[in-house]
Design an enzyme around this catalytic site. Structure first.
Site, PDB file in Angstrom:
ATOM      1  N   ASP A  32       0.848  -1.191   0.000  1.00 35.66           N
ATOM      2  CA  ASP A  32       0.000   0.000   0.000  1.00 35.66           C
ATOM      3  C   ASP A  32       0.886   1.244   0.000  1.00 35.66           C
ATOM      4  O   ASP A  32       1.912   1.277   0.682  1.00 35.66           O
ATOM      5  CB  ASP A  32      -0.900  -0.010   1.244  1.00 35.66           C
ATOM      6  CG  ASP A  32      -2.005   1.022   1.178  1.00 35.66           C
ATOM      7  OD1 ASP A  32      -1.696   2.240   1.237  1.00 35.66           O
ATOM      8  OD2 ASP A  32      -3.172   0.626   1.078  1.00 35.66           O
ATOM      9  N   ASN A  89     -13.240  -2.961   2.533  1.00 37.40           N
ATOM     10  CA  ASN A  89     -14.186  -1.848   2.663  1.00 37.40           C
ATOM     11  C   ASN A  89     -15.138  -1.877   1.471  1.00 37.40           C
ATOM     12  O   ASN A  89     -14.708  -2.064   0.338  1.00 37.40           O
ATOM     13  CB  ASN A  89     -13.438  -0.510   2.701  1.00 37.40           C
ATOM     14  CG  ASN A  89     -12.496  -0.428   3.893  1.00 37.40           C
ATOM     15  OD1 ASN A  89     -12.863  -0.773   5.007  1.00 37.40           O
ATOM     16  ND2 ASN A  89     -11.279  -0.001   3.643  1.00 37.40           N
ATOM     17  N   HIS A 102     -10.820  -5.053  -3.236  1.00 41.21           N
ATOM     18  CA  HIS A 102      -9.460  -5.353  -2.806  1.00 41.21           C
ATOM     19  C   HIS A 102      -9.451  -5.686  -1.322  1.00 41.21           C
ATOM     20  O   HIS A 102     -10.329  -5.271  -0.578  1.00 41.21           O
ATOM     21  CB  HIS A 102      -8.482  -4.206  -3.115  1.00 41.21           C
ATOM     22  CG  HIS A 102      -8.863  -2.880  -2.531  1.00 41.21           C
ATOM     23  ND1 HIS A 102      -9.895  -2.108  -3.044  1.00 41.21           N
ATOM     24  CD2 HIS A 102      -8.367  -2.194  -1.485  1.00 41.21           C
ATOM     25  CE1 HIS A 102      -9.998  -0.986  -2.332  1.00 41.21           C
ATOM     26  NE2 HIS A 102      -9.089  -1.024  -1.368  1.00 41.21           N
ATOM     27  N   HIS A 104      -7.151  -5.583   2.154  1.00 44.48           N
ATOM     28  CA  HIS A 104      -5.993  -5.052   2.860  1.00 44.48           C
ATOM     29  C   HIS A 104      -5.484  -6.137   3.808  1.00 44.48           C
ATOM     30  O   HIS A 104      -6.268  -6.704   4.574  1.00 44.48           O
ATOM     31  CB  HIS A 104      -6.372  -3.830   3.710  1.00 44.48           C
ATOM     32  CG  HIS A 104      -6.808  -2.643   2.940  1.00 44.48           C
ATOM     33  ND1 HIS A 104      -5.958  -1.597   2.657  1.00 44.48           N
ATOM     34  CD2 HIS A 104      -8.003  -2.323   2.405  1.00 44.48           C
ATOM     35  CE1 HIS A 104      -6.632  -0.672   1.978  1.00 44.48           C
ATOM     36  NE2 HIS A 104      -7.873  -1.099   1.809  1.00 44.48           N
TER      37      HIS A 104
END
Length: 116
Positions: A32, A89, A102, A104
């Protein structure tokens, strides 16, 4: 199917010089750009899905593959034993800022408690 204006579709197709920490025929993973923990990787399907809400019955294998890839990366990145968090999310109120599904993967330090 990629979306022309999706940044994660561009990354996944090699449109940016992104160093992948993992790649196979279905997903890519990379660090990230704004890490929230010492280990913060993003696992992104190559297929464009705006969010979990777009998953269909035909995406069962892909959904499972995202989690198995996260498990593999947690081992490779050295956080599987100490613990890690997976976050997906969905939607603006959940702080999804890029409209591409996606996961995390966060770890490498004690994380603040959340639900569960």
């Amino acid at each position: 199917m990629a979306s022309e204006d999706c940044v994660f579709c561009k990354i996944a197709s090699g449109g940016f010089e992104t160093k992948f920490i993992y790649e196979d025929d279905a997903v890519v993973a990379f660090a990230d750009l704004s890490p929230q923990a010492p280990v913060h990787a993003l696992i992104v399907p190559k297929k464009h899905l705006a969010s979990v809400n777009e998953l269909g019955a035909g995406d069962r294998d892909l959904a499972g593959h995202l989690f198995l890839t996260a498990q593999k990366l947690a081992r490779e990145l050295g956080v599987s034993e100490s613990g890690y968090r997976l976050v997906i999310n969905t939607g603006s109120e959940a702080t999804q800022t890029i409209p591409h599904l996606h996961v995390h993967l966060l770890g490498g330090r004690a994380l603040e408690p959340t639900l569960g």
